[in-house]
Design an enzyme around this catalytic site. Structure first.
Site, PDB file in Angstrom:
ATOM      1  N   CYS A 113     -31.097 -24.397 -18.220  1.00  0.00           N
ATOM      2  CA  CYS A 113     -31.658 -23.274 -17.441  1.00  0.00           C
ATOM      3  C   CYS A 113     -31.159 -23.255 -15.996  1.00  0.00           C
ATOM      4  O   CYS A 113     -31.472 -22.333 -15.242  1.00  0.00           O
ATOM      5  CB  CYS A 113     -33.176 -23.333 -17.477  1.00  0.00           C
ATOM      6  SG  CYS A 113     -33.789 -23.406 -19.156  1.00  0.00           S
ATOM      7  N   HIS A 249     -35.994 -19.359 -11.940  1.00  0.00           N
ATOM      8  CA  HIS A 249     -35.874 -19.329 -13.403  1.00  0.00           C
ATOM      9  C   HIS A 249     -37.250 -18.964 -13.956  1.00  0.00           C
ATOM     10  O   HIS A 249     -38.272 -19.512 -13.529  1.00  0.00           O
ATOM     11  CB  HIS A 249     -35.414 -20.697 -13.896  1.00  0.00           C
ATOM     12  CG  HIS A 249     -35.576 -20.883 -15.362  1.00  0.00           C
ATOM     13  ND1 HIS A 249     -35.165 -19.928 -16.264  1.00  0.00           N
ATOM     14  CD2 HIS A 249     -36.123 -21.891 -16.093  1.00  0.00           C
ATOM     15  CE1 HIS A 249     -35.445 -20.348 -17.486  1.00  0.00           C
ATOM     16  NE2 HIS A 249     -36.027 -21.524 -17.410  1.00  0.00           N
ATOM     17  N   ASN A 279     -38.970 -16.731 -21.402  1.00  0.00           N
ATOM     18  CA  ASN A 279     -37.976 -17.615 -20.780  1.00  0.00           C
ATOM     19  C   ASN A 279     -36.626 -17.400 -21.474  1.00  0.00           C
ATOM     20  O   ASN A 279     -36.492 -17.712 -22.660  1.00  0.00           O
ATOM     21  CB  ASN A 279     -38.471 -19.053 -20.942  1.00  0.00           C
ATOM     22  CG  ASN A 279     -37.524 -20.084 -20.390  1.00  0.00           C
ATOM     23  OD1 ASN A 279     -36.353 -19.800 -20.143  1.00  0.00           O
ATOM     24  ND2 ASN A 279     -38.008 -21.296 -20.213  1.00  0.00           N
TER      25      ASN A 279
END
Ligand code: ACO
Length: 322
Positions: A113, A249, A279
Site C-alpha cells: 500500500c 492511504h 481499501n
C-alpha cells in the site's frame, strides 16, 4: 530540481458492492463494517484485470495533462495484484494504451500500500537524473482476486480500482519524499506466492489469499502516519497549518481519526473516500487525488502530503505542490 504533476486520472471497477450486498455471502453486517472501518461500499472488477483498469486511468491522466502520449518515456505501475508474473503490468499498459514502443521504459513496483508513493519517488529520481522526461505513474489493483470470502476479517475491507498521474520537471513546484521499510518477520500482512516444486509434480497449490493481523496493522499504521508527517514537515521546513491536504492511504477511518486526534490535526485536512471504495492498496492515493482534482478541491499552488503504509512493512509519504 522541481517536479510537477500535470494530469490525473482514475478508473472504477464495474461492480458496486455495498456492505449489505457483501453480507449476503460473508458472515458480516453493515453496522459492524461501518463502525469498525468507515467503509460503505467498494467496487469489484468482473471482467477487467489490473492492466485494464490501469490503462483506463492512464488514458484519463494523459488527456487531463493535454500532452502528446508519444512524449511519455517512463511507465510505472504500483501493484500487488498484477495480471501475471510477467510481463509487468506496466508493459501491458504500454501496449494497451499504444504508448511509445521502443522509446519508453516500463516496470512494476511492489511496495504494497506504499507502492504509489515509492513509484512517485522512483519517477522523481528518473526525471531529475535526466533519464526520462514525462513519467506516467499508476496505482492499480484487483484485490478481489486475492480475497478469501470465507475470512470476514479481511474480505470486507478491500476493493478494486486504479488511479494515475503524469509527472514532469518543473521550474518551481517542489516535491519531497520520505520512505521506509522494516522486514515483517511476523506475517502481519501477507499474500503467499507460488509454492516450490521439489518433487516436480503438478499438485502444488499456492494460497495467495490476503491474510492480516488486524490489530497489529492498526498499531503499525498509526505510528507510520505520524512518522511520515513529522519527517516531511522537517524536510520541507513547513508547519502543519501550511499544508492544505493530507491524502492518506484509505485503509480505515478509525486509523485516520486516531492520528488526527493524537497529532491535533483537524480531521477535515485529511481527504477521505474510503466509504466509497474501501481499501484499494496502491490505487487508493491516486484515486483520491484524481477525485479531488475533478471536484475542484485540489487547486493550483496547494501543498499536499500523501501517505502510504502497508505490507513489507513499508511506509512513506510524498509532499508536492499542485
Ligand atoms: N463482521 C462482523 N464481525 C466481525 C468481522 C466482520 N467483518 N470481522 C471480525 N468480526 C468480529 C470478530 O470475530 C470478533 O468477534 P468476537 O469478539 O466474538 O471474537 C470481533 O468482531 C472483533 O474482532 P477484532 O478483529 O478484534 O476487531 P477490531 O476491532 O480489531 O477491528 C479491523 C478489525 C477493522 C480489521 C481492525 O483491526 C483494523 O482496522 N485494523 C487495521 C486493518 C487495516 O487497516 N488494514 C489495511 C492496512 S494495510 C493495507 O492496506 C494492506
Amino acid at each position: 530540481m522541481s517536479i510537477e504533476i500535470i494530469g490525473y486520472g482514475l478508473a472504477q471497477a464495474e461492480k458496486r458492492v455495498t456492505n449489505h450486498d457483501l453480507a449476503k455471502t460473508v458472515d458480516t453486517n453493515d453496522a459492524w463494517i461501518q463502525e469498525r472501518t468507515g467503509i460503505n461500499q467498494r467496487y469489484f472488477s468482473m471482467t477487467k484485470n489490473t492492466s485494464d483498469l490501469a490503462s483506463e486511468a492512464a488514458m484519463m491522466a494523459i488527456q487531463d495533462a493535454k500532452i502528446d502520449p508519444k512524449t511519455i518515456d517512463l511507465i510505472l505501475v504500483a501493484t500487488i495484484t498484477p495480471d501475471g508474473m510477467m510481463p509487468s503490468t506496466a508493459s501491458l499498459v504500454q501496449a494497451k494504451c499504444g504508448l511509445n514502443a521502443q522509446k519508453c521504459l516500463s516496470y512494476d513496483i511492489n511496495a504494497a500500500c506504499t507502492g504509489f508513493v515509492v513509484a512517485m519517488q522512483n519517477a522523481q529520481a528518473m526525471l531529475e537524473s535526466g533519464f526520462v522526461s514525462n513519467a506516467l505513474i499508476i496505482g492499480a489493483e484487483t484485490l478481489s482476486k486475492i480475497l478469501d470470502f470465507k475470512d470476514r476479517t479481511t474480505s470486507v475491507l478491500f476493493g478494486d480500482g486504479a488511479g494515475a498521474i503524469i509527472m514532469r520537471k518543473s521550474s518551481s513546484n517542489q516535491m519531497r519524499h520520505y520512505t521506509r521499510s522494516e522486514g515483517d518477520i511476523n506475517g502481519v500482512l501477507t499474500s503467499d506466492g507460488l509454492a516450490l516444486n521439489p518433487d516436480m509434480k503438478f499438485e502444488h497449490l499456492s494460497s495467495h489469499y490476503l491474510r492480516m493481523q488486524g490489530q497489529a496493522v492498526f498499531r503499525f499504521a498509526v505510528k507510520a502516519i505520524e512518522d511520515v508527517i513529522v519527517n516531511l514537515l522537517i524536510q520541507t521546513k513547513l508547519e502543519i497549518n501550511q499544508i492544505d491536504w493530507i491524502v492518506p492511504h484509505q485503509a480505515n477511518r478509525r486509523i485516520i481519526e486516531y492520528v488526527a486526534n493524537k497529532m491535533n490535526i483537524d480531521l477535515s485536512k485529511f481527504y477521505l473516500n474510503l466509504d466509497q471504495y474501501g481499501n484499494t492498496s496502491s490505487a487508493s492515493i491516486p484515486i483520491a487525488l484524481s477525485e479531488m482534482k475533478t471536484k475542484g478541491i485540489l487547486k493550483e499552488g496547494m501543498r499536499v502530503i500523501c501517505i502510504g503504509f502497508g505490507a513489507g512493512l513499508t511506509w512513506g509519504g510524498s509532499y508536492f505542490e499542485s
